[in-house]
Design a protein around this motif. Structure first.
Motif, PDB file in Angstrom:
ATOM      1  N   TRP A  11     -68.729 -79.403 -46.621  1.00 46.35           N
ATOM      2  CA  TRP A  11     -68.180 -78.069 -46.394  1.00 46.35           C
ATOM      3  C   TRP A  11     -67.801 -77.566 -47.765  1.00 46.35           C
ATOM      4  N   GLU A  12     -68.316 -76.392 -48.098  1.00 44.34           N
ATOM      5  CA  GLU A  12     -68.107 -75.908 -49.446  1.00 44.34           C
ATOM      6  C   GLU A  12     -66.655 -75.474 -49.606  1.00 44.34           C
ATOM      7  N   SER A  13     -65.833 -76.393 -50.044  1.00 46.00           N
ATOM      8  CA  SER A  13     -64.403 -76.119 -50.104  1.00 46.00           C
ATOM      9  C   SER A  13     -64.052 -75.251 -51.302  1.00 46.00           C
ATOM     10  N   PHE A  84     -60.336 -84.929 -36.445  1.00 50.71           N
ATOM     11  CA  PHE A  84     -61.431 -84.537 -37.339  1.00 50.71           C
ATOM     12  C   PHE A  84     -61.866 -83.114 -37.025  1.00 50.71           C
ATOM     13  N   SER A  85     -62.058 -82.339 -38.084  1.00 48.32           N
ATOM     14  CA  SER A  85     -62.561 -80.983 -37.910  1.00 48.32           C
ATOM     15  C   SER A  85     -64.074 -81.021 -38.105  1.00 48.32           C
ATOM     16  N   ILE A  86     -64.790 -80.596 -37.061  1.00 38.60           N
ATOM     17  CA  ILE A  86     -66.241 -80.783 -37.042  1.00 38.60           C
ATOM     18  C   ILE A  86     -66.988 -79.471 -37.270  1.00 38.60           C
ATOM     19  N   LEU A  87     -67.972 -79.543 -38.146  1.00 42.50           N
ATOM     20  CA  LEU A  87     -68.920 -78.443 -38.351  1.00 42.50           C
ATOM     21  C   LEU A  87     -70.312 -79.039 -38.240  1.00 42.50           C
ATOM     22  N   MET A  88     -71.313 -78.177 -38.080  1.00 40.71           N
ATOM     23  CA  MET A  88     -72.685 -78.698 -38.015  1.00 40.71           C
ATOM     24  C   MET A  88     -72.989 -79.519 -39.253  1.00 40.71           C
ATOM     25  N   SER A  89     -72.449 -79.058 -40.376  1.00 43.88           N
ATOM     26  CA  SER A  89     -72.818 -79.686 -41.642  1.00 43.88           C
ATOM     27  C   SER A  89     -72.047 -80.971 -41.934  1.00 43.88           C
ATOM     28  N   PRO A 115     -65.512 -75.373 -34.721  1.00 38.76           N
ATOM     29  CA  PRO A 115     -66.349 -74.325 -34.122  1.00 38.76           C
ATOM     30  C   PRO A 115     -67.676 -74.795 -33.537  1.00 38.76           C
ATOM     31  N   SER A 116     -68.111 -76.013 -33.855  1.00 43.82           N
ATOM     32  CA  SER A 116     -69.386 -76.483 -33.279  1.00 43.82           C
ATOM     33  C   SER A 116     -69.212 -76.991 -31.863  1.00 43.82           C
ATOM     34  N   LEU A 117     -67.989 -77.339 -31.504  1.00 45.73           N
ATOM     35  CA  LEU A 117     -67.784 -78.065 -30.251  1.00 45.73           C
ATOM     36  C   LEU A 117     -67.457 -77.117 -29.093  1.00 45.73           C
ATOM     37  N   GLY A 140     -56.943 -74.625 -31.786  1.00 48.48           N
ATOM     38  CA  GLY A 140     -56.210 -75.865 -31.560  1.00 48.48           C
ATOM     39  C   GLY A 140     -54.700 -75.810 -31.688  1.00 48.48           C
ATOM     40  N   GLU A 141     -54.152 -74.731 -32.242  1.00 45.95           N
ATOM     41  CA  GLU A 141     -52.735 -74.760 -32.611  1.00 45.95           C
ATOM     42  C   GLU A 141     -51.831 -75.223 -31.468  1.00 45.95           C
ATOM     43  N   ILE A 142     -51.918 -74.563 -30.328  1.00 43.15           N
ATOM     44  CA  ILE A 142     -51.013 -74.888 -29.222  1.00 43.15           C
ATOM     45  C   ILE A 142     -51.538 -76.093 -28.415  1.00 43.15           C
ATOM     46  N   PHE A 255     -59.959 -63.020 -47.295  1.00 45.12           N
ATOM     47  CA  PHE A 255     -59.799 -62.940 -45.845  1.00 45.12           C
ATOM     48  C   PHE A 255     -60.988 -63.661 -45.217  1.00 45.12           C
ATOM     49  N   ASN A 256     -60.694 -64.749 -44.533  1.00 45.71           N
ATOM     50  CA  ASN A 256     -61.743 -65.575 -43.928  1.00 45.71           C
ATOM     51  C   ASN A 256     -62.191 -65.070 -42.564  1.00 45.71           C
ATOM     52  N   ASP A 257     -61.885 -63.820 -42.233  1.00 47.03           N
ATOM     53  CA  ASP A 257     -62.230 -63.315 -40.897  1.00 47.03           C
ATOM     54  C   ASP A 257     -63.736 -63.322 -40.662  1.00 47.03           C
ATOM     55  N   ASP A 258     -64.096 -63.431 -39.395  1.00 50.01           N
ATOM     56  CA  ASP A 258     -65.513 -63.322 -39.043  1.00 50.01           C
ATOM     57  C   ASP A 258     -66.009 -61.926 -39.378  1.00 50.01           C
ATOM     58  N   SER A 259     -65.210 -60.926 -39.030  1.00 48.03           N
ATOM     59  CA  SER A 259     -65.594 -59.547 -39.273  1.00 48.03           C
ATOM     60  C   SER A 259     -64.297 -58.753 -39.409  1.00 48.03           C
ATOM     61  N   VAL A 287     -63.390 -60.322 -49.106  1.00 45.73           N
ATOM     62  CA  VAL A 287     -63.537 -60.625 -47.694  1.00 45.73           C
ATOM     63  C   VAL A 287     -64.836 -61.389 -47.455  1.00 45.73           C
ATOM     64  N   TYR A 288     -64.705 -62.455 -46.638  1.00 44.46           N
ATOM     65  CA  TYR A 288     -65.863 -63.301 -46.324  1.00 44.46           C
ATOM     66  C   TYR A 288     -66.940 -62.478 -45.624  1.00 44.46           C
ATOM     67  N   GLY A 289     -66.523 -61.670 -44.649  1.00 44.78           N
ATOM     68  CA  GLY A 289     -67.538 -60.872 -43.961  1.00 44.78           C
ATOM     69  C   GLY A 289     -66.928 -59.760 -43.148  1.00 44.78           C
TER      70      GLY A 289
HETATM   71  C1  B12 Z   1     -64.732 -68.674 -44.562  1.00 45.42           C
HETATM   72  C2  B12 Z   1     -65.980 -69.318 -44.065  1.00 45.42           C
HETATM   73  C3  B12 Z   1     -66.828 -69.857 -45.012  1.00 45.42           C
HETATM   74  C4  B12 Z   1     -66.470 -69.950 -46.481  1.00 45.42           C
HETATM   75  C5  B12 Z   1     -65.495 -71.107 -46.652  1.00 45.42           C
HETATM   76  C6  B12 Z   1     -64.409 -70.801 -47.635  1.00 45.42           C
HETATM   77  C7  B12 Z   1     -63.298 -71.759 -47.436  1.00 45.42           C
HETATM   78  N1  B12 Z   1     -63.351 -72.880 -48.050  1.00 45.42           N
HETATM   79  O1  B12 Z   1     -62.377 -71.476 -46.692  1.00 45.42           O
HETATM   80  C8  B12 Z   1     -67.835 -70.218 -47.161  1.00 45.42           C
HETATM   81  C9  B12 Z   1     -68.380 -68.924 -47.713  1.00 45.42           C
HETATM   82  C10 B12 Z   1     -67.844 -71.241 -48.290  1.00 45.42           C
HETATM   83  C11 B12 Z   1     -68.681 -70.652 -45.969  1.00 45.42           C
HETATM   84  C12 B12 Z   1     -69.894 -71.251 -46.103  1.00 45.42           C
HETATM   85  C13 B12 Z   1     -70.685 -71.592 -45.037  1.00 45.42           C
HETATM   86  N2  B12 Z   1     -70.420 -71.385 -43.730  1.00 45.42           N
HETATM   87 CO1  B12 Z   1     -68.861 -70.612 -43.066  1.00 45.42          CO
HETATM   88  N3  B12 Z   1     -67.417 -69.822 -42.244  1.00 45.42           N
HETATM   89  C14 B12 Z   1     -66.310 -69.352 -42.696  1.00 45.42           C
HETATM   90  C15 B12 Z   1     -65.506 -68.740 -41.535  1.00 45.42           C
HETATM   91  C16 B12 Z   1     -65.736 -67.220 -41.528  1.00 45.42           C
HETATM   92  C17 B12 Z   1     -64.025 -68.945 -41.525  1.00 45.42           C
HETATM   93  C18 B12 Z   1     -63.554 -70.395 -41.529  1.00 45.42           C
HETATM   94  C19 B12 Z   1     -62.097 -70.382 -41.256  1.00 45.42           C
HETATM   95  O2  B12 Z   1     -61.323 -70.369 -42.172  1.00 45.42           O
HETATM   96  N4  B12 Z   1     -61.710 -70.294 -39.970  1.00 45.42           N
HETATM   97  C20 B12 Z   1     -60.355 -70.232 -39.523  1.00 45.42           C
HETATM   98  C21 B12 Z   1     -59.926 -71.506 -38.811  1.00 45.42           C
HETATM   99  C22 B12 Z   1     -58.478 -71.411 -38.447  1.00 45.42           C
HETATM  100  O3  B12 Z   1     -60.726 -71.594 -37.649  1.00 45.42           O
HETATM  101  P1  B12 Z   1     -61.552 -72.905 -37.294  1.00 45.42           P
HETATM  102  O4  B12 Z   1     -62.095 -73.520 -38.509  1.00 45.42           O
HETATM  103  O5  B12 Z   1     -62.505 -72.579 -36.218  1.00 45.42           O
HETATM  104  O6  B12 Z   1     -60.450 -73.896 -36.702  1.00 45.42           O
HETATM  105  C23 B12 Z   1     -59.858 -73.718 -35.426  1.00 45.42           C
HETATM  106  C24 B12 Z   1     -60.600 -74.372 -34.271  1.00 45.42           C
HETATM  107  O7  B12 Z   1     -61.978 -74.535 -34.482  1.00 45.42           O
HETATM  108  C25 B12 Z   1     -59.889 -75.658 -34.027  1.00 45.42           C
HETATM  109  N5  B12 Z   1     -60.189 -76.823 -34.840  1.00 45.42           N
HETATM  110  C26 B12 Z   1     -60.825 -76.927 -36.007  1.00 45.42           C
HETATM  111  N6  B12 Z   1     -60.815 -78.191 -36.451  1.00 45.42           N
HETATM  112  C27 B12 Z   1     -60.160 -78.930 -35.550  1.00 45.42           C
HETATM  113  C28 B12 Z   1     -59.845 -80.289 -35.513  1.00 45.42           C
HETATM  114  C29 B12 Z   1     -59.123 -80.780 -34.430  1.00 45.42           C
HETATM  115  C30 B12 Z   1     -58.778 -82.213 -34.390  1.00 45.42           C
HETATM  116  C31 B12 Z   1     -58.719 -79.912 -33.393  1.00 45.42           C
HETATM  117  C32 B12 Z   1     -57.957 -80.447 -32.267  1.00 45.42           C
HETATM  118  C33 B12 Z   1     -59.033 -78.564 -33.435  1.00 45.42           C
HETATM  119  C34 B12 Z   1     -59.744 -78.074 -34.502  1.00 45.42           C
HETATM  120  O8  B12 Z   1     -58.559 -75.300 -34.306  1.00 45.42           O
HETATM  121  C35 B12 Z   1     -58.546 -74.455 -35.471  1.00 45.42           C
HETATM  122  C36 B12 Z   1     -57.358 -73.551 -35.414  1.00 45.42           C
HETATM  123  O9  B12 Z   1     -57.415 -72.725 -34.292  1.00 45.42           O
HETATM  124  C37 B12 Z   1     -66.179 -69.428 -40.315  1.00 45.42           C
HETATM  125  C38 B12 Z   1     -66.146 -68.618 -39.045  1.00 45.42           C
HETATM  126  C39 B12 Z   1     -64.807 -68.781 -38.369  1.00 45.42           C
HETATM  127  N7  B12 Z   1     -64.200 -67.716 -38.038  1.00 45.42           N
HETATM  128  O10 B12 Z   1     -64.308 -69.874 -38.210  1.00 45.42           O
HETATM  129  C40 B12 Z   1     -67.590 -69.665 -40.819  1.00 45.42           C
HETATM  130  C41 B12 Z   1     -68.310 -70.879 -40.295  1.00 45.42           C
HETATM  131  C42 B12 Z   1     -67.378 -72.043 -40.275  1.00 45.42           C
HETATM  132  N8  B12 Z   1     -69.336 -71.077 -41.315  1.00 45.42           N
HETATM  133  C43 B12 Z   1     -70.456 -71.436 -40.837  1.00 45.42           C
HETATM  134  C44 B12 Z   1     -71.606 -71.692 -41.607  1.00 45.42           C
HETATM  135  C45 B12 Z   1     -72.901 -71.943 -40.832  1.00 45.42           C
HETATM  136  C46 B12 Z   1     -71.533 -71.704 -42.991  1.00 45.42           C
HETATM  137  C47 B12 Z   1     -72.690 -72.027 -43.929  1.00 45.42           C
HETATM  138  C48 B12 Z   1     -73.541 -73.219 -43.540  1.00 45.42           C
HETATM  139  C49 B12 Z   1     -73.477 -70.740 -44.088  1.00 45.42           C
HETATM  140  C50 B12 Z   1     -74.747 -70.894 -44.933  1.00 45.42           C
HETATM  141  N9  B12 Z   1     -75.870 -70.782 -44.257  1.00 45.42           N
HETATM  142  O11 B12 Z   1     -74.672 -71.109 -46.109  1.00 45.42           O
HETATM  143  C51 B12 Z   1     -71.944 -72.311 -45.253  1.00 45.42           C
HETATM  144  C52 B12 Z   1     -71.609 -73.787 -45.381  1.00 45.42           C
HETATM  145  C53 B12 Z   1     -72.044 -74.337 -46.681  1.00 45.42           C
HETATM  146  C54 B12 Z   1     -71.558 -75.753 -46.755  1.00 45.42           C
HETATM  147  N10 B12 Z   1     -72.441 -76.676 -46.681  1.00 45.42           N
HETATM  148  O12 B12 Z   1     -70.406 -75.994 -46.802  1.00 45.42           O
HETATM  149  C55 B12 Z   1     -70.410 -71.578 -39.331  1.00 45.42           C
HETATM  150  C56 B12 Z   1     -70.332 -73.039 -38.914  1.00 45.42           C
HETATM  151  C57 B12 Z   1     -71.186 -73.270 -37.709  1.00 45.42           C
HETATM  152  C58 B12 Z   1     -70.869 -74.598 -37.119  1.00 45.42           C
HETATM  153  N11 B12 Z   1     -70.949 -74.611 -35.820  1.00 45.42           N
HETATM  154  O13 B12 Z   1     -70.591 -75.563 -37.764  1.00 45.42           O
HETATM  155  C59 B12 Z   1     -69.154 -70.723 -38.980  1.00 45.42           C
HETATM  156  C60 B12 Z   1     -68.399 -71.173 -37.723  1.00 45.42           C
HETATM  157  C61 B12 Z   1     -69.636 -69.266 -38.813  1.00 45.42           C
HETATM  158  C62 B12 Z   1     -70.599 -69.090 -37.650  1.00 45.42           C
HETATM  159  N12 B12 Z   1     -70.125 -68.701 -36.490  1.00 45.42           N
HETATM  160  O14 B12 Z   1     -71.779 -69.306 -37.790  1.00 45.42           O
HETATM  161  N13 B12 Z   1     -68.073 -70.356 -44.787  1.00 45.42           N
END
Ligand code: B12
Ligand code: SF4
Length: 648
Positions: A11-13, A84-89, A115-117, A140-142, A255-259, A287-289
């Motif tokens: 995950w590109e941190s 563990f926080s899961i992504l496709m990658s 978000p993958s699950l 996941g927060e609550i 801003f990491n918002d989807d939109s 803004v991310y997007g």
């Molecule tokens: C910002 C962002 C980026 C930034 C990251 C910057 C950074 N370091 O913060 C950048 C630009 C680097 C990026 C890159 C990519 N991204 Co991006 N990104 C995002 C985005 C818009 C926001 C992530 C975020 O901060 N979310 C906010 C948090 C709070 O939400 P969350 O992660 O979903 O977590 C919540 C739940 O999922 C859950 N949860 C998460 N983990 C866990 C773990 C446990 C134990 C539990 C109980 C719950 C839980 O609880 C959390 C809180 O509510 C998301 C879309 C989205 N809105 O999530 C896409 C997203 C994560 N990205 C995605 C993708 C595909 C990519 C890229 C592969 C795109 C590309 N083709 O290059 C690359 C990845 C490159 C790489 N190999 O790393 C996909 C992942 C798809 C998937 N199913 O895995 C997403 C979901 C967008 C989408 N819908 O397609 N990204």
């Protein structure tokens, strides 16, 4: 109870992960001791040299010292629960890490989320159950806090919502959805476990104004994660901004918002901007997007600029109104054009995403996009262009529109989008973007990926073009080779031509196919598919390579592939794999060393396909030969002559 939250590579941190930070603050608030570890940032220096996800996966799998070390870092915290926080990658790397954690902490409870699950992605849920005890779907927060409370009280977790559970028989079930919570109610994300020095920009943090999106584009999985867009209040976001400045010394944010900007957020963004300006908390942000929003006005954008907005990424995707409509977008050509100019005109670096080769995109519609770039060389500062990839969401929303011609992710065809067309469009677009880059004196950059997924290009010089055309040629060669292998397999009776045959390429293909190893093994056993990657068997059809070489290469690859498609399967799958490998070894041995068997497997099959039922036993094949009164000798002689001829 002690909890460790972890994010495995890749995950590109670019900033600390918001997912872990939000989870930490909210479960800590419920009384738990939580520690977060971002392994993807630890892996970052290596990732750069390992070049992307697939290479990184291979790298990690072949360097167990890496994930064992990560597991130790987790174990050192002595957790009761690991999340563990899961992504496709990162799902495969998480599997390796999770197993290593279990080796060290046999009694630990592993919870996965991310978000993958989602239920639409059952393959991921099944895969995650190889290493997880519980999977949490959605935010996941609550619910995570509720789960932890229940676990620590030894309560009945089946009564909780949003959980995927697996019973003793291996059946997976979902406990049901729960209403979403207002984001303002969540505790602000806690970044204290992340070292700012690990990240590329030290004082930069992510913020989230809203979750989800009001649209439902047919290629975007957003709707599977969030029902619609929910905004925070401007005051709530502003309070977090202030907290980030005082507690973390934040100097820049994203801003990491989807939109980000829509009818659901604009009023709140006005409030936010007024507070930022009133309290002088102006600093660079981007803004991310954000999608193209018709309600945007010059005044609104100018205000955002004043608060420090310096860059925007617009999800325009196409300048053809028809393609926009087909994708499910609410914007049309005029909106996209206006939106790009509004930001650009206010001095905000304006970037856009573009998709070429959408299944229904005609040549004329593609040219609308291309011409926009030619006619507007100075509006945008960056373009990221991707070939369309018919992902799970698209195929779910638009079933039957595209057809895969093989299991290669690039090899699909839509009504107006063939591989040939995508190649032509890529070349045209890359040339135009390169011209813009060269004439812009450093004010325009691009990032474009080709339809074979060979590489992303930031330049498209003659040298880049030559490299790409060579790579395409090689890939096309491999594809021909694979078809040849398929024919060979048919000839030796390994595959049945009565059933659909699919070749699976285990590298660089839609990962979902790769994940389901059990299904793959079953299919292979039923001879419906074959698992092959690269072989040099182009000559098969021409019969110019000794059959021994062909068979050896083929089966060597086949068994290697099966061996490598690993992850951490349970014992039953491992047993199955061993058995399967033994069968392959047996067959390889027979085919390489036993001329008679080879003839039986090859020639008899050609003559009477129905009669080759079992391929692993040459004595049975002999019986069949007797039954149908085939005189083997002339066949053997013929084969020997062929071999001698080929060798000479
Ligand atoms: C910002 C962002 C980026 C930034 C990251 C910057 C950074 N370091 O913060 C950048 C630009 C680097 C990026 C890159 C990519 N991204 Co991006 N990104 C995002 C985005 C818009 C926001 C992530 C975020 O901060 N979310 C906010 C948090 C709070 O939400 P969350 O992660 O979903 O977590 C919540 C739940 O999922 C859950 N949860 C998460 N983990 C866990 C773990 C446990 C134990 C539990 C109980 C719950 C839980 O609880 C959390 C809180 O509510 C998301 C879309 C989205 N809105 O999530 C896409 C997203 C994560 N990205 C995605 C993708 C595909 C990519 C890229 C592969 C795109 C590309 N083709 O290059 C690359 C990845 C490159 C790489 N190999 O790393 C996909 C992942 C798809 C998937 N199913 O895995 C997403 C979901 C967008 C989408 N819908 O397609 N990204
Ligand atoms: S506008 Fe963007 S975020 Fe919203 S559904 Fe479409 S692609 Fe997804």
């Amino acid at each position: 109870m002690k909890i460790v939250l972890a994010l495995a590579p890749v995950w590109e941190s670019t900033t600390p992960p918001l997912s872990l930070a939000f989870l930490k603050s909210n479960i800590a608030n419920a009384g738990f001791d939580v520690f977060c570890i971002d392994f993807s940032v630890q892996f970052r220096p290596i990732m750069v040299s390992a070049m992307g996800d697939v290479a990184a996966e291979e790298y990690i799998a072949s360097h167990p010292e890496l994930y064992k070390n990560w597991a130790k870092q987790i174990a050192n915290q002595n957790p009761d629960v690991v999340g563990f926080s899961i992504l496709m990658s990162n799902i495969k790397n998480t599997a390796l890490l999770a197993q290593a954690v279990r080796d060290l902490l046999p009694n630990v409870t592993i919870v996965s989320g991310g978000p993958s699950l989602t239920r639409e992605n059952m393959k991921y849920i099944k895969y995650a159950f190889r290493f997880s005890d519980v999977i949490l779907e959605g935010e996941g927060e609550i619910p995570f806090a509720e789960l932890l409370k229940c676990l620590s009280a030894k309560g009945d977790i089946t009564k909780l919502k949003q959980l995927w559970l697996k019973d003793e028989k291996g059946n997976i079930s979902y406990t049901g959805t729960a209403p979403l919570h207002p984001i303002d109610n969540f505790i602000f994300p806690d970044f204290r476990d992340f070292d700012p020095n690990d990240y590329p920009v030290k004082n930069k943090l992510p913020l989230l104004f809203s979750r989800g999106c009001i649209l439902n584009c047919n290629y975007c999985e957003n709707k599977w994660n969030h029902l619609t867009q929910r905004s925070r209040s401007g005051k709530n976001v502003f309070d977090e901004l202030k907290r980030n400045v005082t507690e973390y010394g934040m100097k820049e944010y994203i801003f990491n918002d989807d939109s980000l900007i829509s009818s659901k957020t604009m009023r709140q963004m006005e409030d936010y901007s007024d507070l930022v300006l009133a309290e002088g908390l102006v600093m660079p942000w981007h803004v991310y997007g954000t999608r193209v929003e018709r309600l945007l006005t010059d005044q609104f954008v100018a205000k955002l600029r004043k608060t420090g907005m310096y860059r925007v990424s617009l999800g325009i995707e196409s300048f053809s109104s028809k393609v926009q409509k087909e994708m499910g977008k609410s914007s049309r050509y005029d909106d996209a054009d206006k939106c790009a100019r509004l930001f650009g005109g206010n001095g905000i670096k304006t970037e856009t995403w573009i998709i070429y080769g959408y299944p229904t995109e005609t040549d004329a519609e593609f040219f609308e996009t291309l011409n926009w770039f030619i006619k507007n060389p100075k509006v945008l500062s960056h373009v990221t262009a991707n070939t369309f990839g018919p992902n799970a969401k698209y195929q779910h929303d638009k079933p039957g529109v595209i057809r895969y011609l093989s299991n290669n992710a690039w090899n699909w065809s839509g009504p107006e989008s063939t591989l040939e067309k995508r190649k032509q469009r890529f070349l045209l677009l890359a040339d135009v973007l390169e011209d813009l880059r060269k004439s812009s004196q450093g004010n325009f950059t691009f990032h474009i990926g080709d339809p074979y997924y060979v590489k992303y290009f930031n330049t498209f010089t003659r040298q880049d073009k030559r490299f790409l055309l060579d790579s395409w040629e090689k890939l096309e060669g491999t594809y021909v080779e694979k078809n040849a292998v398929k024919k060979l397999l048919l000839n030796i009776g390994w595959l049945s031509d009565k059933k659909p045959v699919t070749m699976i390429d285990t590298h660089g293909v839609d990962e979902t196919d790769e994940l389901n190893t059990d299904d793959n093994l079953n299919l292979i056993e039923k001879h419906e598919i074959s698992l092959i990657t690269t072989t040099t068997i182009k000559e098969v059809l021409l019969d110019t390579t000794p059959i021994e070489t062909i068979i050896e290469t083929l089966f060597h690859n086949l068994s290697r592939e099966l061996y490598e498609v690993q992850g951490l399967e349970d014992e039953a799958v491992n047993q199955k794999k061993l058995l399967y490998r033994a069968k392959i070894d047996e067959l390889t041995h027979l085919l390489v060393n036993d001329l008679e068997a080879r003839v039986l497997h090859g020639i008899i099959y050609r003559e009477n396909p129905k009669l080759i039922i079992k391929r692993f036993d040459s004595s049975e094949a002999n019986e069949i030969a007797k039954d149908i009164k085939i005189d083997l000798l002339p066949k053997i002689r013929k084969l020997e002559t062929e071999l001698i001829h080929a060798k000479s």
